[in-house]
Write a protein that holds these residues in place. Structure first.
Motif, PDB file in Angstrom:
ATOM      1  N   ALA A  10       4.851  15.665   7.381  1.00  0.00           N
ATOM      2  CA  ALA A  10       4.057  14.532   6.912  1.00  0.00           C
ATOM      3  C   ALA A  10       4.544  13.227   7.534  1.00  0.00           C
ATOM      4  N   ALA A  11       3.658  12.238   7.514  1.00  0.00           N
ATOM      5  CA  ALA A  11       4.000  10.896   7.986  1.00  0.00           C
ATOM      6  C   ALA A  11       3.172   9.892   7.189  1.00  0.00           C
ATOM      7  N   LYS A  12       3.830   8.879   6.649  1.00  0.00           N
ATOM      8  CA  LYS A  12       3.095   7.904   5.845  1.00  0.00           C
ATOM      9  C   LYS A  12       3.809   6.559   5.848  1.00  0.00           C
ATOM     10  N   VAL A  13       3.040   5.513   5.551  1.00  0.00           N
ATOM     11  CA  VAL A  13       3.625   4.192   5.330  1.00  0.00           C
ATOM     12  C   VAL A  13       4.276   4.215   3.955  1.00  0.00           C
ATOM     13  N   LEU A  14       5.553   3.908   3.925  1.00  0.00           N
ATOM     14  CA  LEU A  14       6.335   4.008   2.696  1.00  0.00           C
ATOM     15  C   LEU A  14       6.394   2.683   1.941  1.00  0.00           C
ATOM     16  N   TYR A  15       6.524   1.576   2.695  1.00  0.00           N
ATOM     17  CA  TYR A  15       6.798   0.281   2.074  1.00  0.00           C
ATOM     18  C   TYR A  15       6.278  -0.838   2.950  1.00  0.00           C
ATOM     19  N   ARG A  16       5.656  -1.834   2.338  1.00  0.00           N
ATOM     20  CA  ARG A  16       5.186  -3.030   3.040  1.00  0.00           C
ATOM     21  C   ARG A  16       6.055  -4.217   2.616  1.00  0.00           C
ATOM     22  N   GLU A  17       6.556  -4.921   3.592  1.00  0.00           N
ATOM     23  CA  GLU A  17       7.526  -5.984   3.312  1.00  0.00           C
ATOM     24  C   GLU A  17       6.948  -7.030   2.370  1.00  0.00           C
ATOM     25  N   ARG A  18       7.740  -7.373   1.355  1.00  0.00           N
ATOM     26  CA  ARG A  18       7.289  -8.360   0.381  1.00  0.00           C
ATOM     27  C   ARG A  18       7.426  -9.786   0.895  1.00  0.00           C
ATOM     28  N   MET A  19       8.467 -10.057   1.692  1.00  0.00           N
ATOM     29  CA  MET A  19       8.656 -11.422   2.195  1.00  0.00           C
ATOM     30  C   MET A  19       9.146 -11.414   3.632  1.00  0.00           C
ATOM     31  N   PRO A  20       8.225 -11.451   4.606  1.00  0.00           N
ATOM     32  CA  PRO A  20       8.638 -11.589   6.008  1.00  0.00           C
ATOM     33  C   PRO A  20       9.262 -12.961   6.257  1.00  0.00           C
ATOM     34  N   GLN A  43      -8.063 -18.291  10.996  1.00  0.00           N
ATOM     35  CA  GLN A  43      -7.694 -17.812  12.325  1.00  0.00           C
ATOM     36  C   GLN A  43      -7.214 -16.363  12.297  1.00  0.00           C
ATOM     37  N   GLY A  44      -6.549 -15.975  11.201  1.00  0.00           N
ATOM     38  CA  GLY A  44      -5.962 -14.636  11.127  1.00  0.00           C
ATOM     39  C   GLY A  44      -4.702 -14.540  11.956  1.00  0.00           C
ATOM     40  N   GLY A  45      -3.923 -13.516  11.704  1.00  0.00           N
ATOM     41  CA  GLY A  45      -2.677 -13.325  12.443  1.00  0.00           C
ATOM     42  C   GLY A  45      -1.466 -13.536  11.552  1.00  0.00           C
ATOM     43  N   GLY A  46      -0.307 -13.188  12.082  1.00  0.00           N
ATOM     44  CA  GLY A  46       0.932 -13.305  11.330  1.00  0.00           C
ATOM     45  C   GLY A  46       1.128 -12.138  10.376  1.00  0.00           C
ATOM     46  N   ALA A  47       2.343 -12.043   9.855  1.00  0.00           N
ATOM     47  CA  ALA A  47       2.685 -10.957   8.942  1.00  0.00           C
ATOM     48  C   ALA A  47       2.237 -11.304   7.524  1.00  0.00           C
ATOM     49  N   ARG A  48       1.749 -10.300   6.808  1.00  0.00           N
ATOM     50  CA  ARG A  48       1.359 -10.494   5.417  1.00  0.00           C
ATOM     51  C   ARG A  48       2.573 -10.367   4.511  1.00  0.00           C
ATOM     52  N   ALA A  49       2.581 -11.150   3.434  1.00  0.00           N
ATOM     53  CA  ALA A  49       3.629 -11.057   2.416  1.00  0.00           C
ATOM     54  C   ALA A  49       3.063 -10.338   1.211  1.00  0.00           C
ATOM     55  N   ASP A  50       3.687  -9.255   0.810  1.00  0.00           N
ATOM     56  CA  ASP A  50       3.220  -8.474  -0.324  1.00  0.00           C
ATOM     57  C   ASP A  50       3.844  -8.956  -1.632  1.00  0.00           C
ATOM     58  N   PHE A  51       4.677  -9.991  -1.544  1.00  0.00           N
ATOM     59  CA  PHE A  51       5.325 -10.666  -2.666  1.00  0.00           C
ATOM     60  C   PHE A  51       5.883  -9.724  -3.726  1.00  0.00           C
ATOM     61  N   PHE A  52       5.086  -9.308  -4.711  1.00  0.00           N
ATOM     62  CA  PHE A  52       5.614  -8.510  -5.812  1.00  0.00           C
ATOM     63  C   PHE A  52       5.124  -7.062  -5.753  1.00  0.00           C
ATOM     64  N   GLY A  53       4.728  -6.609  -4.587  1.00  0.00           N
ATOM     65  CA  GLY A  53       4.239  -5.243  -4.448  1.00  0.00           C
ATOM     66  C   GLY A  53       5.354  -4.244  -4.191  1.00  0.00           C
ATOM     67  N   ASN A  54       5.032  -2.978  -4.337  1.00  0.00           N
ATOM     68  CA  ASN A  54       5.901  -1.821  -4.032  1.00  0.00           C
ATOM     69  C   ASN A  54       7.398  -2.075  -4.172  1.00  0.00           C
ATOM     70  N   ALA A  55       7.799  -2.444  -5.387  1.00  0.00           N
ATOM     71  CA  ALA A  55       9.198  -2.798  -5.632  1.00  0.00           C
ATOM     72  C   ALA A  55      10.136  -1.618  -5.446  1.00  0.00           C
ATOM     73  N   VAL A  56       9.674  -0.431  -5.797  1.00  0.00           N
ATOM     74  CA  VAL A  56      10.456   0.793  -5.637  1.00  0.00           C
ATOM     75  C   VAL A  56       9.548   1.848  -5.038  1.00  0.00           C
ATOM     76  N   VAL A  57      10.068   2.595  -4.058  1.00  0.00           N
ATOM     77  CA  VAL A  57       9.310   3.694  -3.459  1.00  0.00           C
ATOM     78  C   VAL A  57      10.141   4.965  -3.573  1.00  0.00           C
ATOM     79  N   GLU A  58       9.492   6.103  -3.374  1.00  0.00           N
ATOM     80  CA  GLU A  58      10.167   7.372  -3.594  1.00  0.00           C
ATOM     81  C   GLU A  58      10.256   8.180  -2.303  1.00  0.00           C
ATOM     82  N   VAL A  59      11.439   8.699  -2.043  1.00  0.00           N
ATOM     83  CA  VAL A  59      11.676   9.577  -0.895  1.00  0.00           C
ATOM     84  C   VAL A  59      12.414  10.807  -1.390  1.00  0.00           C
ATOM     85  N   GLU A  60      11.829  11.961  -1.194  1.00  0.00           N
ATOM     86  CA  GLU A  60      12.404  13.239  -1.648  1.00  0.00           C
ATOM     87  C   GLU A  60      12.813  13.200  -3.118  1.00  0.00           C
ATOM     88  N   GLY A  61      11.956  12.591  -3.924  1.00  0.00           N
ATOM     89  CA  GLY A  61      12.201  12.525  -5.356  1.00  0.00           C
ATOM     90  C   GLY A  61      13.211  11.491  -5.792  1.00  0.00           C
TER      91      GLY A  61
END
Length: 392
Positions: free
Chosen positions: A282-292, A307-325
């Motif tokens: 498998a391959a997946k996006v695990l985490y999006r940076e909260r504060m670039p 204009q668009g462009g630049g890195a997005r800030a996810d601020f309070f998103g995906n605080a914890v992610v899971e890898v192999e449980g």
């Protein structure tokens, strides 16, 4: 003059990249409270912040291959929120600051509590580097949230006439911690792979680059046959595409490895700085940076102007992610220097802290060392094992 030199020394030495020196930052609130006027309080805050973040001008110079002036401009601009908050909330103390004498009251510590909170959370916390609370992990390792409360209480008392008692108590914890200090543990079967490929990391999207990176990773973990999860630095995979995913899945075929690596997900509106998780299956996006990094990566004005462009800030998103449980705290580069991403993640009872960075642009500075020290302090405070992977 001593009120300007002393905070400068606290910032310079405390934020030198040596984790056991972080508690020097606890003297900054005392010096701020001792300022005889608002203008002096602003100078105290500015001298501390500018000394602590002294590597920024050289880092920006390295990043843009330009002269020092852009870096100096960014360095001074970044100090405005820190200095402005401390100047605005300073209040003139009444009476004397000496122990046993009347005066002082609770106005100053209450205002400093507001400062602590403001510099920990957006919007001011976006540039809330060198926050004294980071030292909690050195003074109170393993105490978790109680240690954070103890550190905050000590900092508040440092702004009152009882500061000598607070300084003695905190110094005692500091000496005990220094005598018994142990680095955060590496979790079983996890390995971080540091790279030294400079600015070339992730900029070559060729098949040869990815095959070489897979081979390098395998070579570096060959001495650890029990490794199941391998962490690579920020931006290691470059642009994240289905082709890159297939190349890595093919490269991992026949192994039980899971690889966590940095990449960028691009669309017409901008991009996300991410961690991805890869295995043969498998391959997946695990985490999006909260504060670039503000300015060089996160450029919100581009969105505001259409204009668009630049890195997005996810601020309070995906605080914890899971890898192999296993629940992990993911921290990418800049997030290791500010407070709210760490504290938000700790609310979710994580089991491992994973920190990655791409620090090629920090040559001749202590920025990467400061990042490592901050991560180590947070890991020790909450008793978490930690995996780090940096490119230099």
């Amino acid at each position: 003059m001593p009120l300007i030199i002393a905070p400068m020394a606290c910032g310079w030495v405390g934020w030198s990249g040596e984790v056991l020196l972080l508690p020097l930052a606890m003297f900054f609130p005392l010096l701020w409270a001792m300022a005889p006027s608002r203008s002096i309080a602003a100078l105290v805050a500015a001298s501390y912040f500018l000394a602590a973040s002294r590597g920024l001008p050289q880092g920006v110079n390295n990043f843009y291959s330009a002269n020092l002036w852009p870096g100096l401009g960014l360095w001074l601009a970044a100090s405005v929120s820190f200095t402005g908050v401390h100047a605005a909330l300073w209040t003139k103390r009444h009476g004397t600051f000496a122990v046993g004498k009347r005066g002082g009251g609770w106005a100053m510590p209450l205002r400093h509590l507001i400062v602590i909170v403001l510099m920990a959370l957006p919007p001011f916390g976006i540039t809330g580097w060198a926050h004294p609370l980071t030292a909690a992990g050195v003074l109170f390792p393993g105490w978790g949230w109680w240690g954070l409360c103890a550190m905050a209480t000590g900092l508040l008392i440092m702004t009152t006439r009882l500061w000598p008692a607070a300084a003695i108590i905190l110094a005692g914890f500091w000496l005990w911690s220094a005598a018994t200090w142990t680095e955060p543990k590496l979790p079983d079967a996890w390995r971080g792979v540091d790279l030294q490929v400079g600015q070339n990391l992730g900029r070559d999207g060729s098949l040869l680059y990815h095959r070489d990176l897979i081979a390098t990773m395998r070579r570096k973990i060959a001495a650890h046959p029990g490794a199941r999860v391998v962490v690579l630095p920020e931006s290691a995979l470059g642009f994240w595409t289905p082709t890159v995913a297939r190349v890595w899945q093919e490269g991992l075929r026949g192994s039980s490895l899971t690889v966590i690596a940095g990449a960028a997900v691009i669309d017409p509106q901008g991009y996300d700085n991410v961690m991805v998780a890869l295995s043969a299956a498998a391959a997946k996006v695990l985490y999006r940076e909260r504060m670039p990094v503000p300015g060089s990566m996160w450029q919100p004005w581009l969105q505001w102007t259409g204009q668009g462009g630049g890195a997005r800030a996810d601020f309070f998103g995906n605080a914890v992610v899971e890898v192999e449980g296993i629940r992990i705290v993911p921290l990418i580069c800049y997030e290791q220097l500010i407070l709210w991403p760490v504290l938000q993640s700790m609310l979710h009872s994580p089991q491992v802290l994973v920190a990655v960075g791409n620090g090629w642009w920090t040559e001749n500075t202590s920025i990467v060392d400061i990042q490592r020290a901050s991560v180590a302090a947070w890991a020790r405070l909450f008793g978490l094992p930690v995996v780090m992977a940096f490119n230099t």
